[in-house]
Design an enzyme around this catalytic site. Structure first.
Site, short mmCIF file in Angstrom:
data_model
loop_
_atom_site.label_atom_id
_atom_site.label_comp_id
_atom_site.label_asym_id
_atom_site.label_seq_id
_atom_site.Cartn_x
_atom_site.Cartn_y
_atom_site.Cartn_z
CB SER A 233 -8.43 13.93 -12.46
OG SER A 233 -9.71 13.99 -13.02
CG ASP B 285 -1.98 0.96 1.27
OD1 ASP B 285 -1.68 2.18 1.19
OD2 ASP B 285 -3.15 0.54 1.35
CE1 TYR C 221 -10.00 10.55 -8.61
CE2 TYR C 221 -11.15 12.02 -10.10
CZ TYR C 221 -10.12 11.15 -9.86
OH TYR C 221 -9.22 10.88 -10.84
CE LYS D 137 -6.42 11.54 -8.62
NZ LYS D 137 -5.25 10.65 -8.53
CG ASN E 194 -15.44 6.31 -16.32
OD1 ASN E 194 -14.66 5.69 -15.61
ND2 ASN E 194 -15.78 7.55 -16.10
C1 UD1 Z 1 -15.88 11.12 -14.94
C2 UD1 Z 1 -15.62 11.84 -13.68
C3 UD1 Z 1 -14.25 12.49 -13.75
C4 UD1 Z 1 -13.20 11.43 -14.05
C5 UD1 Z 1 -13.57 10.76 -15.36
C6 UD1 Z 1 -12.60 9.69 -15.78
C7 UD1 Z 1 -17.86 12.53 -12.96
C8 UD1 Z 1 -18.77 13.69 -12.68
N1 UD1 Z 1 -16.64 12.84 -13.45
O1 UD1 Z 1 -15.89 12.08 -15.98
O2 UD1 Z 1 -13.94 13.11 -12.53
O3 UD1 Z 1 -11.95 12.04 -14.15
O4 UD1 Z 1 -14.86 10.19 -15.24
O5 UD1 Z 1 -12.70 8.57 -14.96
O6 UD1 Z 1 -18.21 11.40 -12.71
N2 UD1 Z 1 -22.74 9.38 -19.76
C9 UD1 Z 1 -24.05 9.04 -20.11
N3 UD1 Z 1 -24.56 7.88 -19.62
C10 UD1 Z 1 -23.86 7.05 -18.78
C11 UD1 Z 1 -22.53 7.41 -18.44
C12 UD1 Z 1 -22.00 8.58 -18.95
O7 UD1 Z 1 -24.72 9.76 -20.84
O8 UD1 Z 1 -24.42 6.03 -18.36
C13 UD1 Z 1 -22.19 10.62 -20.30
C14 UD1 Z 1 -21.85 11.63 -19.23
O9 UD1 Z 1 -22.95 12.43 -18.89
C15 UD1 Z 1 -20.71 12.41 -19.91
C16 UD1 Z 1 -20.03 11.34 -20.77
O10 UD1 Z 1 -20.98 10.30 -20.93
O11 UD1 Z 1 -21.23 13.40 -20.76
C17 UD1 Z 1 -18.79 10.77 -20.13
O12 UD1 Z 1 -19.11 10.31 -18.83
P1 UD1 Z 1 -18.06 9.55 -17.92
O13 UD1 Z 1 -17.42 8.45 -18.69
O14 UD1 Z 1 -18.75 9.19 -16.64
O15 UD1 Z 1 -16.92 10.63 -17.68
P2 UD1 Z 1 -17.01 12.10 -17.06
O16 UD1 Z 1 -18.30 12.34 -16.40
O17 UD1 Z 1 -16.55 13.06 -18.09
#
Ligand code: UD1
Length: 336
Positions: free
Chosen positions: A126, A60, A150, A154, A200
């Site tokens: 990030s 760790d 989170y 950072k 994601n």
């Molecule tokens: C997220 C984190 C960010 C992190 C990044 C990489 C949040 C608010 N932010 O970013 O801090 O650095 O992941 O790990 O969680 N989307 C959909 N439907 C879904 C999932 C996502 O429409 O089921 C859309 C989201 O609204 C966004 C895009 O897809 O517009 C990307 O989403 P996501 O992959 O979760 O990344 P971030 O939100 O950009």
């Protein structure tokens, strides 16, 4: 002799790709991981890609004695610090764990590096440190207003490392602000092995296309963007990994601590990603447009000028490569 580089979190999604990129660039990585959000099953994959057994230590980052042993056992020239907790939603309900691991881990690591006289550090930060941007693309001097616990951990670590570098001119630190890493090693051997439902977008699309999850919920179709869905800066995890190697090379001739965006420098909407993934997998992905997700922003993409100028790094793999490689990984099961 190749330089030995310690990769904390080296069994994780980003860290494992970094380890492979280091080998390909002629470095000798040593992987350190506590397997809290990863598995030693990644190690045979690393071996296959590296062509030899990459040394791995189970420990760790908050364990100073274990870190001292690593610095005694290996001639570490620099550290790439990827270890940390990274689930935005979870960080809101477990702030203590996020500060403990992310901030506490960075402090212990810096202490032990100081004792060992190792001054080169590449830190996994990030783009979430920016929060809602005032202007696009986002440059490194934009205000830092993270939306989540989170993102705040950072930012705290970035501040801490900048303070260290101001107090002691020996430190050479790159604060790499990742935008949206996605994709997998083209071999299909490494990828993102989310525990439970992925957070994601790209790993979610893989599981939906494979029939493991139901329709995609698009979080908002009324954003002020071209098609109404959220825009993000997706970059291939291999490009991201190569960015760490470029940062390491840059640090050899640098001083102080500097934030550097790692992104493609352009944005794609959720619907564009879905279309690219459909092309990659040859299947339709059912989707429902729903409410906006709390904490989301309309658009977020990098000004990647600094990385181009200082690191001579830019992304070389496009959205189709990201989706093709993510799909290959998913077809192999999407897990270790
Ligand atoms: C997220 C984190 C960010 C992190 C990044 C990489 C949040 C608010 N932010 O970013 O801090 O650095 O992941 O790990 O969680 N989307 C959909 N439907 C879904 C999932 C996502 O429409 O089921 C859309 C989201 O609204 C966004 C895009 O897809 O517009 C990307 O989403 P996501 O992959 O979760 O990344 P971030 O939100 O950009």
């Amino acid at each position: 002799m190749p330089e030995t580089i310690l990769v904390t979190g080296g069994a994780g999604y980003v860290g494992s790709h970094v380890a492979v990129a280091l080998v390909r660039a002629g470095y000798a990585p040593v992987v350190l991981d506590n397997y809290a959000n990863s598995t030693p099953a990644v190690l045979p994959r690393l071996r296959a890609l590296a062509g030899y057994a990459v040394p791995a230590v189970q420990a760790d980052v908050r364990d100073a004695e274990a870190l001292r042993t690593v610095f005694r056992d290996y001639p570490i020239a620099a550290v790439i610090h990827c270890a940390g907790l990274k689930a935005v939603g979870e960080s809101e309900v477990r702030p203590l764990a996020y500060y403990d691991v992310n901030v506490g881990g960075a402090i212990v690591l810096a202490q032990v590096m100081g004792e060992a006289g190792v001054a080169g550090l590449v830190f996994s930060s990030s783009a979430s440190v920016y929060g809602e941007p005032d202007a696009l693309p986002i440059a490194e001097d934009a205000p830092l207003r993270p939306h989540s616990v989170y993102g705040r951990t950072k930012r705290v670590v970035e501040d801490f490392l900048c303070d260290l570098a101001r107090a002691n001119a020996n430190w050479r630190i790159a604060l790499l602000r990742y935008f949206n890493p996605a994709g997998a090693d083209p071999s299909g051997l490494l990828g993102e092995a989310a525990r439970g439902r992925p957070n994601n977008l790209v790993p979610l699309l893989g599981k939906i296309a494979a029939g493991e999850l139901a329709d995609l919920t698009v979080h908002g179709g009324d954003w002020p963007t071209a098609d109404g869905t959220g825009v993000r800066d997706y970059l291939h995890v291999q490009d991201l990994a190569e960015g760490h190697v470029a940062a390491l090379r840059y640090l050899a001739g640098a001083r102080g601590a500097l934030p550097i965006n790692l992104g493609a420098g352009r944005g794609h909407s959720v619907l564009e990603i879905v279309a690219a993934f459909e092309r990659a997998c040859g299947r339709r992905i059912a989707k429902t447009i729903a409410r906006r997700r709390p904490g989301d922003v309309a658009a977020c993409y990098a000004d990647a000028t600094r990385a181009a100028q200082l690191l001579q790094w830019r992304t070389t793999r496009d959205l189709d490569a990201i989706c093709a490689d993510a799909w290959r990984w998913q077809q192999g099961g999407g897990r270790y």
